[in-house]
Design an enzyme around this catalytic site. Structure first.
Site, PDB file in Angstrom:
ATOM      1  N   TRP A 371      29.991  42.768  36.572  1.00  0.00           N
ATOM      2  CA  TRP A 371      31.127  43.453  35.944  1.00  0.00           C
ATOM      3  C   TRP A 371      32.026  42.489  35.190  1.00  0.00           C
ATOM      4  CZ3 TRP A 371      36.408  44.162  38.468  1.00  0.00           C
ATOM      5  CH2 TRP A 371      36.714  43.073  39.298  1.00  0.00           C
ATOM      6  N   ASP A 372      31.851  41.201  35.426  1.00  0.00           N
ATOM      7  CA  ASP A 372      32.657  40.188  34.738  1.00  0.00           C
ATOM      8  C   ASP A 372      32.675  40.458  33.229  1.00  0.00           C
ATOM      9  OD1 ASP A 372      31.504  39.314  37.220  1.00  0.00           O
ATOM     10  OD2 ASP A 372      32.181  37.277  36.821  1.00  0.00           O
ATOM     11  N   GLU A 501      35.641  41.131  47.679  1.00  0.00           N
ATOM     12  CA  GLU A 501      34.414  40.971  48.463  1.00  0.00           C
ATOM     13  C   GLU A 501      34.657  40.531  49.906  1.00  0.00           C
ATOM     14  OE1 GLU A 501      31.658  38.691  46.088  1.00  0.00           O
ATOM     15  OE2 GLU A 501      31.295  40.421  44.787  1.00  0.00           O
ATOM     16  N   LYS A 614      40.047  38.505  49.004  1.00  0.00           N
ATOM     17  CA  LYS A 614      39.479  37.363  48.281  1.00  0.00           C
ATOM     18  C   LYS A 614      40.046  37.271  46.858  1.00  0.00           C
ATOM     19  CE  LYS A 614      34.948  35.867  46.511  1.00  0.00           C
ATOM     20  NZ  LYS A 614      33.578  36.314  46.198  1.00  0.00           N
TER      21      LYS A 614
END
Ligand code: BGC
Length: 783
Positions: A371-372, A501, A614
Site C-alpha cells: 500500500w506504500d 502491524e 507501531k
C-alpha cells in the site's frame, strides 16, 4: 524525534557525493547510488565488480515485475495461504567493465588514487565517478565514468567510460563482462520479512559474445519467465580498435577491446546495456528486440541519451522541487531532492508494473509492492507527474482478475481483494495477520484512484478503469461486515488488521472502517456518474460484472451506518474495539537494544496484547479525511496517539508531522518532518543497504504540502491552510491541478498563489474561496 546524526554526505542542493571509498559504507552506498527508470533498476556497484562479501555489498540488477517463484513450505498452512512465493529476481550483471592500462588492471585497491568522488546528480538523473589513478607500475590516468538508466528508452542503461592517459602513451583495454551466475541475498539479513529463493534461479538458454555484443537469455526455474539482456560497445573517441577478443561460457561472457592511446587524449567507451523480458513480448522476439534496441542506442549515442535524461528530470523538477529559504534549508532540500529523486525514478511507468516499497534499489521486502505506493507515493505523483500516477493505477486495474480470485478464496462471492504484498498481482504474504488481513489495501487503492480523478479530472480513466475498480473494491466491503444490533445497528467489520502491524486481527479498525466508508461512497458516486454520462458503458460494465442496482442501495446504507469506534471516557477514536482495554505498554521492560526490533525479539502475542502502536493508523485516517473532524477532535486524538505510537515503521513520523501542523503544533510538526526528511540519506534506520523506504520518502513531500501548507483535496475541493515553520523564511512549491500549474509561496508576510499555466483554478484558503481565472493570476493573503 529529531536525530543528532551527522550528515553522511556533504550538504549540497542537487548532488550526493561520496568523497572517499570506504568498504564499511559500501553496502549502504550501493542503495544511495542506485539508478532506475521504473523498468530497469541497478544498484550503485562498481564497474570493476569487486568481490565484496555478503556483509559489504550486493550486486543488484532488476527489471520491474520480473520475479522468481517457488513453492512456499509452511509449518502449519491454512486454507488460502499463498502457495508460491514471488521475489524480484536479481538478474545478470552487465555493468562490469574492467580497465587495463598497458596491461595493468585498474583497481581502487591497487596503486594510488587521487581526487576520488562518486556523485549522484539528482537534477540530471546520472551517476558519475571521477578519480585519478596511478597504477603500481606508475601509469597515471584520469578516469570519469557516467551511468544512467534511460528515461528515453526504458530497456536501456548506458555507461560512458572515459580514460585520459596523463603520463604515458600505450594501450587501453576494456574488458566488458556479462555475469549470469547470480542469486538473491537479502533474505540473509532480514529473515522476518524476506524469504527469497536460494541459489541461482536462472537457467541459461543462450549466451553469445560476438560482433561487439554480449547476449544472454535465461529462464527462471520457478516462474518460467525469460529474461534477455545484452550489451554493446563503441569507442566514441574515435581511436581504432587494435584487438578484440570474445569469450562465451555457460554463465558468463566477455568482450575485450584494446585501443592505442596517446598521452593527453581521452579514450571513451560507450557501453549500452539492454534488458527485456517475456513479460514484454513473445519469447521468439526477445533476441532480435534486444539487439535492435542496443543498435539503436549505440546510434543515438551516450551524449544524446544523457541530454534526453536531463530533459526528463528537468521537467520533473520544475514541478516537484520544493524551494526552502532557511538557515538549514540546504540540508533539508538535499534530503527532499534525494527522496523525490528515488521515488520518481522507481515508479513503474508502462501500465504493467507497480512500484516496490524499496523501489528497484535492492532486494528488501522481496521487491514487493505494498500500500506504500497508493497511500504515500501516489499522492505525490498525482500532483507532480500525473502520467506516472495514472500508469501505476492502470497497473492495479490490470490485476483485478487476480484480486477477484483472491476475494473468492477469502469467501466473498463478488468483488476483488487486492493483495497486501505482490509482484504479479497474486497475494505473496505468508503471514496473514500482517498480510491478507490488511483489507484496507482495497480502500487505499480506491482512495488513490479518487485522489487522482479529483486532481486530474481524467474521466477517460474513470470510464475505462476507475468505475470497475471502485465497484469491485466496494463489493468486498459490502460483504465483509454486518450490521450489528450490539452496535446500534451500525456496520461493523471484524477480524482485520489496520495499517498498524502491532495490533492485528482486530474488530472495527478505525482506519479501515473510515476508509471503507469512503470507498463505498466513491464507488456509488462513480456508478451514478457513469450511468448519467455514459449509460451504454455502464450497462456493458454492469452486465460484465453482474452488477445490480440493489448493490448501490446497500453501499449507501453501509456508508451511512459505518461504525467508528469511539471512547466516551477519553473522547478519542480508539484504533479498534479492543485497543483501550489492552495492557499499557511499559517500555522500561524492554532493553534499549531491543526496542526498535520487537518482532525480532518478542513473540507476536506479547506485542499484540499491549496498548501501543507501531505506526500511524487512526491518525492517518483522520489526516486523509480531516474534513470530518473538528480541530479539537484532531488535537485530542493526536495528543493521545502521540503517547502510544512507537514509530517503529518508517511510514509513521511523516504522518504525525502532517497532523501536528494541521492543529498548529508547529514545533512538533517540524521535529517530525526533520526526522523524515533525511531519514534515508542519513540512514537513520541503519537498513538502507536493503533498499529505499519509498513511503517515507514520499511522505516528506506530503509533510510540506499537506502538512505545512495544509493542502487537501476532499470532495473535489482543493484547499490550503498555509503555515510557516519558524525555522524557515519561506517555502515555495508547484502543483499540477486539472491541467493547470499553480505555484504557492509561503513567507513571513503571507501566502502567495500564482497560476502559471491553465485555469481557472478555484481553491479554499482558510475557508474562503479564491479563484485564479487564467495564467498570470495572483492572489496574496497575510497569514
Ligand atoms: C509497515 C507497512 C509497510 C511495509 C513496507 C512495514 O514495516 O508496517 O505498513 O507497508 O513495511 O514498507
Amino acid at each position: 524525534m529529531t536525530r543528532d546524526k551527522q550528515p553522511i554526505y556533504p550538504i549540497d542542493l542537487w548532488d550526493v557525493t561520496e568523497t572517499a571509498f570506504l568498504l564499511e559504507n559500501n553496502y549502504r552506498n550501493e542503495t544511495t547510488f542506485s539508478l532506475s527508470n521504473g523498468y530497469i533498476g541497478t544498484r550503485g556497484t562498481f564497474e570493476e565488480a569487486y568481490p565484496f562479501d555478503e556483509d559489504h555489498g550486493l550486486e543488484g540488477n532488476f527489471v520491474n515485475g520480473f520475479y522468481e517463484s517457488v513453492p512456499i513450505r509452511y509449518g502449519e498452512a491454512n486454507f488460502g495461504s499463498p502457495p508460491r512465493s514471488q521475489t524480484l529476481l536479481n538478474l545478470p550483471n552487465l555493468k562490469e567493465t574492467k580497465l587495463f592500462l598497458d596491461g595493468e588492471e585498474f583497481s581502487m585497491d591497487a596503486g594510488s588514487m587521487k581526487g576520488y568522488s562518486r556523485t549522484l546528480h539528482m537534477h540530471d538523473g546520472l551517476l558519475e565517478r571521477k578519480l585519478v589513478w596511478t597504477s603500481p607500475g606508475g601509469k597515471k590516468a584520469a578516469i570519469n565514468i557516467r551511468r544512467l538508466a534511460s528515461f528515453a528508452e526504458k530497456h536501456i542503461m548506458a555507461i560512458r567510460y572515459e580514460v585520459e592517459p596523463l603520463n604515458f602513451s600505450g594501450t587501453v583495454r576494456f574488458q566488458s563482462a556479462l555475469r549470469a551466475d547470480v542469486e538473491n541475498h537479502t533474505r540473509k539479513t532480514n529473515p522476518i520479512v524476506d524469504y527469497g529463493p536460494f541459489g541461482r534461479r536462472l537457467d541459461p538458454v543462450k549466451l553469445t559474445a560476438a560482433d561487439g555484443t554480449l547476449y544472454y537469455e535465461g529462464v527462471t526455474k520457478g516462474s518460467g519467465l525469460t529474461v534477455a539482456c545484452g550489451s554493446t560497445h563503441r569507442i566514441a573517441s574515435g581511436q581504432p580498435i587494435i584487438n578484440r577478443t570474445y569469450h562465451a561460457g555457460a554463465l558468463d561472457g566477455r568482450f575485450s577491446l584494446t585501443v592505442k592511446a596517446v598521452q593527453g587524449q581521452s579514450v571513451v567507451l560507450e557501453k549500452m546495456i539492454c534488458y527485456a523480458t517475456s513479460l514484454d513480448m513473445d519469447l521468439g522476439e526477445l533476441e532480435a528486440f534486444t539487439k535492435k534496441t542496443l543498435e539503436a542506442a549505440v546510434k543515438t549515442g551516450y551524449d544524446r541519451l544523457e541530454e534526453a535524461q536531463k530533459g526528463y528530470f528537468r521537467a520533473f523538477w520544475q514541478t516537484a522541487d520544493i524551494e526552502i529559504e532557511s538557515g538549514e534549508g540546504l540540508a533539508i532540500r538535499q534530503g527532499l531532492h534525494f527522496n523525490l529523486f528515488h521515488i520518481f525514478q522507481s515508479a513503474g511507468r508502462d501500465n504493467q508494473t507497480g512500484m516496490g516499497a524499496k523501489g528497484l534499489s535492492g532486494e528488501g521486502y522481496e521487491g514487493h509492492y505494498f500500500w506504500d505506493t497508493e497511500m504515500y507515493v501516489l499522492p505525490v505523483l498525482i500532483f507532480t507527474a500525473p502520467e506516472a500516477a495514472r500508469a501505476l493505477l492502470r497497473w492495479r486495474w490490470s490485476k483485478l482478475p487476480q484480486a477477484r480470485e483472491r476475494a473468492r478464496i477469502l469467501g466473498h462471492d463478488k468483488g476483488a481483494l487486492f493483495p497486501w504484498r505482490t509482484i504479479n498481482g497474486q497475494e505473496a504474504s505468508t503471514y496473514y495477520p500482517l498480510g491478507t488481513a490488511q483489507y484496507h489495501i482495497n480502500a487505499d487503492v480506491a482512495y488513490a484512484l479518487s485522489l487522482y480523478l479529483q486532481a486530474t479530472g481524467d474521466t477517460q480513466f474513470l470510464t475505462e478503469c476507475g468505475v470497475e475498480m471502485f465497484i469491485e473494491t466496494a463489493r468486498v466491503w459490502a460483504d465483509v461486515g454486518s450490521f450489528s444490533d450490539r452496535r446500534g445497528g451500525k456496520y461493523c467489520i471484524c477480524c482485520v488488521t489496520g495499517p498498524d502491524e502491532y495490533n492485528v486481527l482486530v474488530d472495527n479498525n478505525f482506519y479501515t472502517n473510515l476508509m471503507a466508508r469512503e470507498n463505498l461512497r466513491h464507488a456509488a458516486g462513480a456508478v451514478r456518474w457513469l450511468r448519467e454520462n455514459a449509460p451504454a458503458a455502464m450497462d456493458t460494465l454492469a452486465a460484465r460484472l453482474d452488477f445490480h442496482q440493489e448493490e448501490l442501495a446497500l453501499w449507501d446504507k453501509i456508508a451511512d451506518n459505518m461504525y467508528l469506534p469511539y471512547d466516551e471516557g477519553s473522547q478519542i477514536y480508539p484504533m479498534d474495539d479492543g485497543f483501550m482495554i489492552r495492557k499499557p505498554w511499559d517500555e522500561s521492560r524492554i532493553p534499549p537494544e531491543k526496542r526498535a526490533w520487537l518482532y525480532e525479539n518478542y513473540h507476536p502475542l506479547f506485542i499484540m496484547r499491549h496498548r501501543m502502536s507501531k505506526q500511524a493508523d487512526a491518525i492517518l485516517g483522520m489526516y486523509l479525511h480531516s474534513n470530518y473532524f473538528s480541530q479539537e477532535e484532531l488535537r485530542r486524538n493526536y495528543d493521545f496517539y502521540q503517547t502510544v505510537t512507537l514509530h517503529h515503521s518508517s511510514l509513521s513520523t511523516c504522518i504525525f508531522g502532517i497532523v501536528a501542523a494541521g492543529i498548529g503544533y508547529m514545533d512538533q510538526a517540524y521535529a517530525y518532518f526533520s526526522d523524515s526528511a533525511r531519514m534515508d540519506l542519513d540512514d537513520y534506520h541503519n537498513n538502507f543497504y536493503a533498499g529505499i523506504h519509498a513511503a517515507n520518502m514520499a511522505g516528506t513531500w506530503q509533510a510540506v504540502l499537506n502538512g505545512f501548507a495544509g493542502m487537501r483535496l476532499q470532495r473535489s475541493k482543493l484547499s490550503f491552510a498555509p503555515r510557516l515553520p519558524e525555522q524557515w523564511e519561506s517555502y515555495r512549491f508547484q502543483i499540477l491541478f486539472r491541467g493547470a500549474r499553480l505555484c504557492v509561496t509561503v513567507g513571513r508576510e503571507g501566502a502567495e498563489f500564482v497560476l502559471l499555466e491553465g485555469g481557472p483554478v478555484r481553491f479554499d484558503l482558510f475557508g474562503h474561496e479564491v479563484t485564479l481565472e487564467r495564467a498570470g493570476g495572483r492572489y496574496f493573503e497575510k497569514i
